[in-house]
Design a protein around this motif. Sequence first.
Motif, PDB file in Angstrom:
ATOM      1  N   TYR A   1       0.828  -1.208   0.000  1.00  0.00           N
ATOM      2  CA  TYR A   1       0.000   0.000   0.000  1.00  0.00           C
ATOM      3  C   TYR A   1       0.863   1.260   0.000  1.00  0.00           C
ATOM      4  O   TYR A   1       0.571   2.230  -0.716  1.00  0.00           O
ATOM      5  CB  TYR A   1      -0.959   0.012   1.196  1.00  0.00           C
ATOM      6  N   ALA A   2       1.926   1.233   0.782  1.00  0.00           N
ATOM      7  CA  ALA A   2       2.798   2.415   0.829  1.00  0.00           C
ATOM      8  C   ALA A   2       3.417   2.671  -0.561  1.00  0.00           C
ATOM      9  O   ALA A   2       3.527   3.822  -1.000  1.00  0.00           O
ATOM     10  CB  ALA A   2       3.879   2.239   1.891  1.00  0.00           C
ATOM     11  N   TYR A   3       3.819   1.620  -1.260  1.00  0.00           N
ATOM     12  CA  TYR A   3       4.332   1.773  -2.627  1.00  0.00           C
ATOM     13  C   TYR A   3       3.252   2.334  -3.548  1.00  0.00           C
ATOM     14  O   TYR A   3       3.485   3.221  -4.359  1.00  0.00           O
ATOM     15  CB  TYR A   3       4.814   0.428  -3.186  1.00  0.00           C
TER      16      TYR A   3
ATOM     17  N   ARG B   1       0.623   3.998  -2.726  1.00  0.00           N
ATOM     18  CA  ARG B   1       0.276   5.370  -2.315  1.00  0.00           C
ATOM     19  C   ARG B   1       1.301   6.356  -2.877  1.00  0.00           C
ATOM     20  O   ARG B   1       0.948   7.478  -3.246  1.00  0.00           O
ATOM     21  CB  ARG B   1       0.275   5.412  -0.782  1.00  0.00           C
ATOM     22  N   ALA B   2       2.566   5.915  -2.956  1.00  0.00           N
ATOM     23  CA  ALA B   2       3.631   6.783  -3.467  1.00  0.00           C
ATOM     24  C   ALA B   2       3.765   6.665  -4.989  1.00  0.00           C
ATOM     25  O   ALA B   2       4.689   7.242  -5.573  1.00  0.00           O
ATOM     26  CB  ALA B   2       4.950   6.421  -2.795  1.00  0.00           C
TER      27      ALA B   2
ATOM     28  N   ARG C   1       4.707   4.137  -6.662  1.00  0.00           N
ATOM     29  CA  ARG C   1       5.898   3.379  -7.027  1.00  0.00           C
ATOM     30  C   ARG C   1       5.609   1.897  -7.318  1.00  0.00           C
ATOM     31  O   ARG C   1       6.524   1.146  -7.656  1.00  0.00           O
ATOM     32  CB  ARG C   1       6.940   3.448  -5.887  1.00  0.00           C
TER      33      ARG C   1
END
Lengths: 554, 554
Positions: free
Chosen positions: A34-36, A38-39, A41
């Motif tokens: 999710y962090a990827y 969200r960014a 990436r």
Amino acid sequence: MAAPSGSTCRLMERSVRDRAPPLLTDMYQFTMAYAYWRAGRHQEPAVFELFFRDNPFGGGFSLFAGLHDCQLFLRSFSFSEEDVEFLRSVLPPATDPAFFQYLRDLDCSGVTLCSVPEGTVVFARVPLMEVSGPLAVVQLLETSLLCLVNYASLVCSNAARFRLAAGPEKRLLEMGLRRAQGPDGGLTASRYTYIGGFDLTSNVQAGFLFGIPVAGTMAHSYVTSFTSLEEVWPQTLAAVNGDSDSVDVLSLTKGWLNRVCELLGSDPGKIREGECAAFLSYAIAYPHNFLPVIDSYSVGCSGLLNFCAVALTLFELGYRPLGVRLDSGDLCRQSVDVRRVFRLCSEHFSVPLFDSLLIVGTNNISEQSMAELNKKENEINVVGVGTHLVTCTKQPSLGCVYKLVEARGRPRMKISEDPEKSTVPGRKAVYRLVDAEGHPFLDLQCLEAESPPEAGLPLQCYPLGRDDSAVSVTPAQVACLRLEVFSKGQVTQPLCSAAETRAKVQVSLQTLHPRHKKLQEPDSYTVALSERLHNLVAEIHRGSSSDSSFLLAN
Amino acid sequence: MAAPSGSTCRLMERSVRDRAPPLLTDMYQFTMAYAYWRAGRHQEPAVFELFFRDNPFGGGFSLFAGLHDCQLFLRSFSFSEEDVEFLRSVLPPATDPAFFQYLRDLDCSGVTLCSVPEGTVVFARVPLMEVSGPLAVVQLLETSLLCLVNYASLVCSNAARFRLAAGPEKRLLEMGLRRAQGPDGGLTASRYTYIGGFDLTSNVQAGFLFGIPVAGTMAHSYVTSFTSLEEVWPQTLAAVNGDSDSVDVLSLTKGWLNRVCELLGSDPGKIREGECAAFLSYAIAYPHNFLPVIDSYSVGCSGLLNFCAVALTLFELGYRPLGVRLDSGDLCRQSVDVRRVFRLCSEHFSVPLFDSLLIVGTNNISEQSMAELNKKENEINVVGVGTHLVTCTKQPSLGCVYKLVEARGRPRMKISEDPEKSTVPGRKAVYRLVDAEGHPFLDLQCLEAESPPEAGLPLQCYPLGRDDSAVSVTPAQVACLRLEVFSKGQVTQPLCSAAETRAKVQVSLQTLHPRHKKLQEPDSYTVALSERLHNLVAEIHRGSSSDSSFLLAN
């Protein structure tokens, strides 16, 4: 042997999906994904490598296994609606709902897997698998691939060591299901111990799924469930030639029992009637497959005598009994005693085949006791191994890791304060260098862009785990160690059956020099970096590479 | 917590059938079943007991687990047409075809299971399960029941020992999936370590299937996948109170980083930019759940500084970061250093909550290192445990066995030349005797027909594993240790959720006297036979019982 049929393959694929569903992974894979995402990436190209840092069991090599399951896992990788809803419930409430739509559509169509072939002899610090594709997806695969490779390779290597300890002659039976770490631990053990060099399994499901030969006869409970000869039913058996009507085998066996006692000078008063009944009853059910366990009471005073009597009855009727199982005590000594009695019976009763009956030994066999057994005089033909084999008591886990080596086309490296935990950056080609005698002697990691080493030409390289100096080597042959096995959602190399992979293991082990196969204090095999790769590592360590620049705070 | 819902139960039943199909058993169960059938003995009533001979890990107790799966296994036990056809292919060609019709119709409607409740503290040599029913059927169940109980009980007991070693305060996270013995080894570990006293798992599927709280944040690969602050996107975050528009957190973090470096006298030139980018990016994705791993490069020179800066940014915007994870090195020392920095930041920047941030420690923790960690000064709040917990390195298998104790209403006994391997015959009742302080002090095995011991009345009994002398004991309370949990094809006791069983474990462990809970050299708990049962054993040993009569050959 032919590759598994289509229906077997589908069965195994279903089985992998049941055993390793896409949620069977660590939570942090999803939080990172999710962090990827969200960014922005998540689609960036990334490359991970799978390798282990130490050969298992203090040995000089390992076998690589689990690839087949990894390929099926990648092919069927997708999240169900139910999976996604569960993830929604465990990720923070503020998670962007569009991420869940992304998960719903996810598959491995963008993933490429290059791997050492299953059943190959491998060594510590060599990247066995290279997984490339969109960053978030290849990150998500980590735990599943590790889980599918770690135990498969461990137990396969353990089996190979038991085989080396036992020598080539003895037949080896895996029988560890009841002591395995969960039902699938047992099934995986049956499959990969066969691949590692065992001949048989007690596990019926392993026979059903993987075509492994299954074996088994009786437990002590079968013997102790009988009390008297009255329980034997029917009490007749037709002779093989079929000339006669059914023969009263109860009388026949009693007669043989008296003659055996006379021959051996044994006390008939110590013979257990229930045991005799159990053997006879079993022989009537399996006249062609008679192999009882003979130590439920006393081998010398009862079990062996009952066996001989029932076996002689079978021989008299034209059948060929198989042998006996010993399940306690000093197997070597007992096997010698049992063989001596077999020979006596063979000569005295003129039954030539009696002295070549099988003796199966099963009694908490470890690698060490197998090696000792191989050195001592014994008459054991088949050894059954359970707990120590399947749970790998000597080292119950293999420490394969999965490390990022390239992102967005640039090499990545973890520089740990513990130098053992640092990684080798960049996308690589891996070559196995073979000497003039045909023995592999060095595995070489190069940058992907380098031209491969050539047979007959000397090259400079930097062995791992030594000081920083270069060595020059000249290979007689060079083999590329890895193949592309999965790409664009498809398995791109034929899936091998267990028997085919088992044959590969034999070949791979045969070419390995004996000094690396010693069970104790083997010579360590050299794994090295090419000069260019070595230089890249040094550059990154000096911080001059852009990979891990320092933040000059403003 | 409520019992699992109907749909969860069905899911778990399907999962047990997938994991432990009826062919996942030893071949000899089928060869014996056929021999019983052939002799017309398959319907004879028989009773088996399941027990282990030594407490695991050199400890004073074990936990009993796996019952839930056994109940579901019994309920769904039946052979498919495909199973039967496979059995036909591996049994000898002469096997009577009517046997396969018998297998097709087989189920556990005639089987009764009495068992110690799941999650109970138990001891070596106590019969934990009694399985009664038609001889051939209860024999067929052996391997599956052992496989479902052995590892579940082992890993549950291992978790309880880790919990005892850690003390009651620390939260414990299981994270062993990647090193487990097969995918199901990992899933089983997650379930039973939670039951044994862990609080959290990294295993998402375990959360999905069993309702276990899942946890996880980031791996080193997440950190090393970032190179520069330019990769942070978006670079803004709205404050919690929502008054302001989105704030430029990049500038904010850089400012905090300078102030933190100043406060601690650190060199900003050693701070990794990629790590800062990774933390910031993660914080933007999870402003309420920020807990990064801070040792990808150097805790003191980079990771801790980056964390403090990002955490202070979050605090400034009204969020509450969670803490940090340490994954290498000396966890105790580092945690003390980290806490000191947290306190400094808390005071200097007037952020009271900063000093109570969580410190998670994960670094190849064993039972011994957990016990040492508990003794040394440290500031760790959560400990993550993987390999040593799930593979039970200290003893990777539990040796539960399954022994025939009665057939056709008559006691049966295996009299081995190894006295440890002899069994206790007959169908039994098992009582737990409790002293005046509420501590269990003796488990008593009686013949089923005997009247139960009474609270306050002295009784004579014969402790196992000592010389043959009787002792007199007076229980303050008496509890019947086993319950009927499956009968006539139905589960007859409510199935417990993982959380309910976990609560039972806590209660059962709390009543156990500390002297039996010592991890090293615990006092051994007494298991004894009633006078009548002791006499039966002696009778059979003398050979005067009809159980195992000698054959007086004619």
